[in-house]
Every structure is written in structure tokens, then in C-alpha cells.
Enzyme design. Structure first.
Site, PDB file in Angstrom:
ATOM      1  N   ILE A  43       0.870  -1.180   0.000  1.00  0.00           N
ATOM      2  CA  ILE A  43       0.000   0.000   0.000  1.00  0.00           C
ATOM      3  C   ILE A  43       0.904   1.225   0.000  1.00  0.00           C
ATOM      4  O   ILE A  43       1.533   1.539   1.020  1.00  0.00           O
ATOM      5  CB  ILE A  43      -0.913   0.012   1.246  1.00  0.00           C
ATOM      6  CG1 ILE A  43      -1.700  -1.305   1.363  1.00  0.00           C
ATOM      7  CG2 ILE A  43      -1.865   1.211   1.193  1.00  0.00           C
ATOM      8  CD1 ILE A  43      -2.356  -1.515   2.719  1.00  0.00           C
ATOM      9  N   GLU A  55       4.056  -7.884   3.132  1.00  0.00           N
ATOM     10  CA  GLU A  55       4.262  -8.785   4.271  1.00  0.00           C
ATOM     11  C   GLU A  55       3.776  -8.138   5.568  1.00  0.00           C
ATOM     12  O   GLU A  55       3.167  -8.793   6.418  1.00  0.00           O
ATOM     13  CB  GLU A  55       5.751  -9.126   4.441  1.00  0.00           C
ATOM     14  CG  GLU A  55       6.388  -9.788   3.233  1.00  0.00           C
ATOM     15  CD  GLU A  55       7.008  -8.784   2.263  1.00  0.00           C
ATOM     16  OE1 GLU A  55       6.357  -7.762   1.939  1.00  0.00           O
ATOM     17  OE2 GLU A  55       8.139  -9.032   1.827  1.00  0.00           O
TER      18      GLU A  55
HETATM   19  N1  THU Z   1       7.667  -4.150  -1.275  1.00  0.00           N
HETATM   20  C1  THU Z   1       6.925  -5.075  -0.593  1.00  0.00           C
HETATM   21  O1  THU Z   1       5.684  -5.020  -0.588  1.00  0.00           O
HETATM   22  N2  THU Z   1       7.572  -6.044   0.101  1.00  0.00           N
HETATM   23  C2  THU Z   1       8.921  -6.151   0.158  1.00  0.00           C
HETATM   24  O2  THU Z   1       9.433  -6.947   0.951  1.00  0.00           O
HETATM   25  C3  THU Z   1       9.757  -5.371  -0.741  1.00  0.00           C
HETATM   26  C4  THU Z   1       9.113  -4.147  -1.289  1.00  0.00           C
HETATM   27  C5  THU Z   1       6.969  -3.088  -2.000  1.00  0.00           C
HETATM   28  C6  THU Z   1       7.131  -1.725  -1.407  1.00  0.00           C
HETATM   29  C7  THU Z   1       6.845  -0.838  -2.599  1.00  0.00           C
HETATM   30  O3  THU Z   1       5.439  -0.628  -2.680  1.00  0.00           O
HETATM   31  C8  THU Z   1       7.288  -1.667  -3.793  1.00  0.00           C
HETATM   32  O4  THU Z   1       7.452  -2.983  -3.320  1.00  0.00           O
HETATM   33  C9  THU Z   1       8.572  -1.195  -4.422  1.00  0.00           C
HETATM   34  O5  THU Z   1       9.567  -1.066  -3.471  1.00  0.00           O
END
Ligand code: THU
Length: 132
Positions: A43, A55
Site C-alpha cells: 500500500i 508482508e
Molecule cells: N515491497 C513489498 O511489498 N515487500 C517487500 O518486501 C519489498 C518491497 C513493495 C514496497 C513498494 O510498494 C514496492 O514494493 C517497491 O519497493
């Protein structure tokens, strides 16, 4: 629930991801010891910093339901290679179980599995605070 089913639940969240800035959707699904599953997506936010990873979004759902006993976390992106949890997510998850399994998926359907403590060795955790 087996690993492929958990990864499928994580992948089902990719459509829900709110990612107007990075255009990088991530889905996660947490399996608790009692068999409950909590899913989440990333988000994002116009101020960037408040962005919540998939996560941690899933973790918030589990904890808010009172379920702290986390066994496995599946993480998927839309990338060719495996999508591993970022450092902040590793640290946040470590709080609840260093021995949980992290299952990372990739676009071709392959998965890899690690213990969280392998991805965050020598971690600072709750036991560190008791060791005074
Ligand atoms: N992101 C995640 O949702 N989980 C992670 O462990 C790595 C990064 C998301 C955050 C952001 O919205 C996008 O990936 C790019 O960094």
C-alpha cells in the site's frame, strides 16, 4: 495448506496492491500454526515513506486478529526472479518467530523456501532485550 496453495493466496493479492508510484505489486500470505491464513498487499503513499509492504500488511491482519503464532509467509511479485522480503519486513517478522519459513515465488511458478533466521542472521530480537 501446502506451499503452492499459500503462494497462490499471496499471488491473488497482486491485483489488490495499491502501487501508483512504483507500479511494483507485491502479494503476501501468512499461515499461522492453527491453519489460519492472512493475506496482504503493498500500500503505497504519495509521501513515499509511509508505504506498507505486503508482508507487513498481512502481518497487521494476523496480529489484529490476535494470532501471533506465525508458521510461514509466502511472498510474490510479478518479477522473473524470486521476490524476497525487504530488510524492514524481515526484522518485523523476526519479532514473532525466527524459525518461520519464508516462501518466495517467481513468475514461472517456482518457489524457494528459507528459514527467516537464514535471511536475517545475528538478528536483534526480543531475546536480545532480555540479555542484560
Ligand atoms: N515491497 C513489498 O511489498 N515487500 C517487500 O518486501 C519489498 C518491497 C513493495 C514496497 C513498494 O510498494 C514496492 O514494493 C517497491 O519497493
Amino acid at each position: 495448506m501446502n506451499n503452492n496453495e499459500l503462494v497462490a493466496m499471496a499471488a491473488a493479492m497482486l491485483d489488490k496492491a495499491y502501487v501508483p508510484y512504483s507500479k511494483f505489486p507485491v502479494g503476501a500470505a501468512i499461515l499461522c500454526e492453527d491453519g489460519s491464513v492472512y493475506s496482504g498487499c503493498n500500500i503505497e503513499n504519495a509521501a513515499y515513506g509511509p508505504t506498507i509492504c505486503a508482508e507487513r500488511a498481512a502481518l497487521c491482519r494476523a496480529i489484529c486478529e490476535g494470532n501471533h503464532k506465525i508458521a510461514k509467509v509466502a511472498v510474490v511479485g510479478e518479477t522473473e526472479d524470486y521476490c524476497y522480503p525487504c530488510g524492514v519486513c524481515r526484522q518485523t517478522l523476526y519479532e514473532f518467530n525466527p524459525n518461520m519459513k519464508i516462501i518466495c515465488g517467481r513468475r514461472d511458478g517456482n518457489i524457494v523456501e528459507h528459514y527467516l533466521h537464514e535471511l536475517l542472521p545475528n538478528a536483534f530480537g526480543p531475546l536480545t532485550l532480555n540479555d542484560k
